[in-house]
Design an enzyme around this catalytic site. Structure first.
Site, PDB file in Angstrom:
ATOM      1  N   ARG A  35       0.836  -1.205   0.000  1.00 22.80           N
ATOM      2  CA  ARG A  35       0.000   0.000   0.000  1.00 22.80           C
ATOM      3  C   ARG A  35       0.869   1.252   0.000  1.00 22.80           C
ATOM      4  O   ARG A  35       0.537   2.240  -0.652  1.00 22.80           O
ATOM      5  CB  ARG A  35      -0.970   0.003   1.182  1.00 22.80           C
ATOM      6  CG  ARG A  35      -1.995   1.099   1.017  1.00 22.80           C
ATOM      7  CD  ARG A  35      -3.377   0.728   1.470  1.00 22.80           C
ATOM      8  NE  ARG A  35      -3.999  -0.372   0.800  1.00 22.80           N
ATOM      9  CZ  ARG A  35      -4.739  -0.283  -0.317  1.00 22.80           C
ATOM     10  NH1 ARG A  35      -4.901   0.874  -0.925  1.00 22.80           N
ATOM     11  NH2 ARG A  35      -5.302  -1.346  -0.821  1.00 22.80           N
ATOM     12  N   HIS A  38       2.203   1.589  -3.493  1.00 18.02           N
ATOM     13  CA  HIS A  38       1.086   2.023  -4.344  1.00 18.02           C
ATOM     14  C   HIS A  38       0.832   3.524  -4.197  1.00 18.02           C
ATOM     15  O   HIS A  38       0.576   4.218  -5.173  1.00 18.02           O
ATOM     16  CB  HIS A  38      -0.168   1.220  -3.972  1.00 18.02           C
ATOM     17  CG  HIS A  38      -1.401   1.633  -4.682  1.00 18.02           C
ATOM     18  ND1 HIS A  38      -2.359   2.429  -4.096  1.00 18.02           N
ATOM     19  CD2 HIS A  38      -1.847   1.371  -5.935  1.00 18.02           C
ATOM     20  CE1 HIS A  38      -3.340   2.638  -4.951  1.00 18.02           C
ATOM     21  NE2 HIS A  38      -3.056   2.009  -6.083  1.00 18.02           N
TER      22      HIS A  38
END
Length: 196
Positions: A35, A38
């Site tokens: 995450r 990302h």
């Protein structure tokens, strides 16, 4: 309640995993690493982030049991979805030997006491102030950014022995700090956690 994942996000994670093998990471570490990468489109976080899976497990349990989430700035709060946060920056004042960000951390601690999750993505002085308090945090996500004090404050966090997510370099920021917390929010609660 399951989170609805947009097709663009699904494709983004597919491409990330095509470029970087994250399968060797334990589940929560993998969730945080992916995450954060990302959020920044920066694969280097895979080797820059520092965390411990067993401490993430305890933090995950605390988070899903309702432990408070404290942030250093509204930008971090804006990036955290599905959870209310505490941010006292608007009420804080700078003074001799204390930045506004540091004062905000002190005010927030007066509100929440021990056991909170702290998410610091902007100010190294906020992280430094937290380390002075007896906050007994469930987790400190210490990812402040900058050339002055950021790497040093994160090194001090790691040396403190507190449960933490940090990184070695000067990079970081509100988006990556919020992403690390969101990784724990989005990760499913295990049957063990539900019954314990």
């Amino acid at each position: 309640m399951n989170r609805l994942v947009h097709p663009i996000e699904q494709e983004s994670f597919r491409r990330l995993r095509a470029r970087l093998d994250t399968s060797h990471f334990p589940p929560l570490t993998r969730a945080v690493v992916e995450r954060v990468i990302h959020s920044a489109a920066d694969l280097d976080y895979a080797t820059d982030l520092v965390m411990d899976e067993s401490k993430l497990e305890k933090a995950h349990t605390a988070l899903h049991a309702g432990a408070p989430v404290v942030v250093d700035v509204e930008m971090v709060a804006a990036g955290i979805t599905r959870r209310e946060t505490v941010c006292r920056l608007k009420d804080a004042r700078s003074g001799p030997g204390m930045t506004r960000s540091a004062h905000a951390i002190r005010l927030a601690y007066e509100d929440v006491g021990p056991g909170a999750l702290w998410v610091i993505g902007c100010a190294p002085t906020a992280l430094e102030e937290l380390l002075k308090l007896d906050a007994s945090p469930a987790l400190v996500i210490g990812l402040p950014v900058g050339f002055v004090g950021a790497a040093e404050s994160k090194a001090a966090l790691r040396q403190s022995g507190l449960p933490a997510v940090s990184n070695v370099s000067e990079k970081g920021g509100s988006a990556v700090a919020a992403a690390a917390l969101n990784a724990l929010l989005y990760h499913p609660v295990s049957k063990f956690e539900e019954t314990s």
